[in-house]
Enzyme design. Sequence first.
Site, short mmCIF file in Angstrom:
data_model
loop_
_atom_site.label_atom_id
_atom_site.label_comp_id
_atom_site.label_asym_id
_atom_site.label_seq_id
_atom_site.Cartn_x
_atom_site.Cartn_y
_atom_site.Cartn_z
N HIS A 262 -5.54 3.70 2.82
CA HIS A 262 -5.04 3.41 4.16
C HIS A 262 -3.78 2.58 4.08
O HIS A 262 -3.47 1.97 3.04
CB HIS A 262 -6.10 2.66 4.98
CG HIS A 262 -6.50 1.35 4.39
ND1 HIS A 262 -7.43 1.23 3.38
CD2 HIS A 262 -6.11 0.07 4.66
CE1 HIS A 262 -7.60 -0.03 3.06
NE2 HIS A 262 -6.79 -0.77 3.81
N ARG A 281 -3.37 -0.91 -5.07
CA ARG A 281 -2.27 -0.29 -4.32
C ARG A 281 -1.96 1.10 -4.84
O ARG A 281 -2.03 1.36 -6.04
CB ARG A 281 -1.04 -1.18 -4.37
CG ARG A 281 -1.27 -2.51 -3.64
CD ARG A 281 -0.11 -3.48 -3.78
NE ARG A 281 -0.37 -4.69 -2.99
CZ ARG A 281 -1.10 -5.71 -3.41
NH1 ARG A 281 -1.62 -5.69 -4.63
NH2 ARG A 281 -1.31 -6.75 -2.63
#
Length: 412
Positions: A262, A281
């Site tokens: 997300h 990440r």
Amino acid sequence: MDRLANTVRPYAWGSTTAIPELLGVRPTGEPQAELWMGAHPGAPSRIDRGPGPTALGDAIAADPEGELGPDTVRRFGPHLPFLLKLLAAADPLSLQVHPDLEQARAGFAGEEARDVPHDAPHRNYKDANHKPELICALTTFEGFCGFRAPAVTAELLAALGVDSLKPYADLLHAQPESDALREILTAVLSADRAAMADTVTAAAAAAERLAAEEGPHHKAYAAYATIARHYPGDPGVIAAMLLNHVILNPGEALYLGAGVPHAYLSGLGVEIMANSDNVLRCGLTPKHVDVPELLRVVRFEACAPAVLRPEADEHGEEVYETPIDEFRLSRYVLAPCAEPFTVLPTGTPQILLCTEGSATLCDAEGAELLLDRGDSAFVRAGERVELSGEATVFRATVALAGSSAASVTSAA
């Protein structure tokens, strides 16, 4: 009940105006990205019970059962298990994913065993906890969440007309869902950076063109063009094209469980999460991207974003239902024509945040605490508090017996 003095985190992606406006203070001109409310050691809230300000975490450590209640301590240990935030994004945040509890414990233990410094830029696990989270929009809020249905993504990629993206569209048609998504994300994040930068540049230009045509995906294309302007050449732009584009209206929320990729793009919201800082990440960042560990954590399954709307109970508490125990977020929309006051549940620790109007808290001894817009308070487990006023008040607590079933009582 204690008024909270909170810390603003000045991350570069933050809005310079949204949080100051909510707090009713003058902007500093610097980004103000997040206002933290809780006992996280990175930026603990402070309370003052007479001798002077002290960190909320220190007050809890001195009397865990008195502050949190025995049920909370038994379930989660002597720590506040959630962190509440105001999040104000003016620019896109990194594309990211969070581990589940087992992965977090194993990852943290492994990095501890390898003596990876806690502040090392390549460290993945800052603690041994998972980080499910919920974001509730106070303004229109835009982001990406979860993998889109492969057939729809294949259509979206094909429409860009970028030759280097055609193999990805073909894979989405030919391979099983999880295999195709894994293979594409692996290829995007492992590719030669220069070659991928060319692909991103071409895809961004095509997205800019398609955004202006108001076709079926024009809002998603506009979002891709936006992130490409902020992160030119970043492979995370292509990774984001695999995800659902989501726009929340004020009052709507989005729950994000473990393994769901997300990114937040813009807007002001109330965010609550388990008390963790574990982030892996995928892109849209200059920070470390650990591709092998990321691929181990991501859940390669398509899912429609579960946009939540609050369910009101018979007492007027509007609850955002989630499948975990560490936090429970609800809100009260108080009006002068309603009952004179609401008695909040007493079994668990609570943080109350006023986002509109003014609310008054009154304890069993009759002491009052006024919460204006942007103010927050900590209420100890077992403390009886009445809530009144004309306001919108968010209530953060844990999802255990005793955290719900508020009662509405008249002045009589």
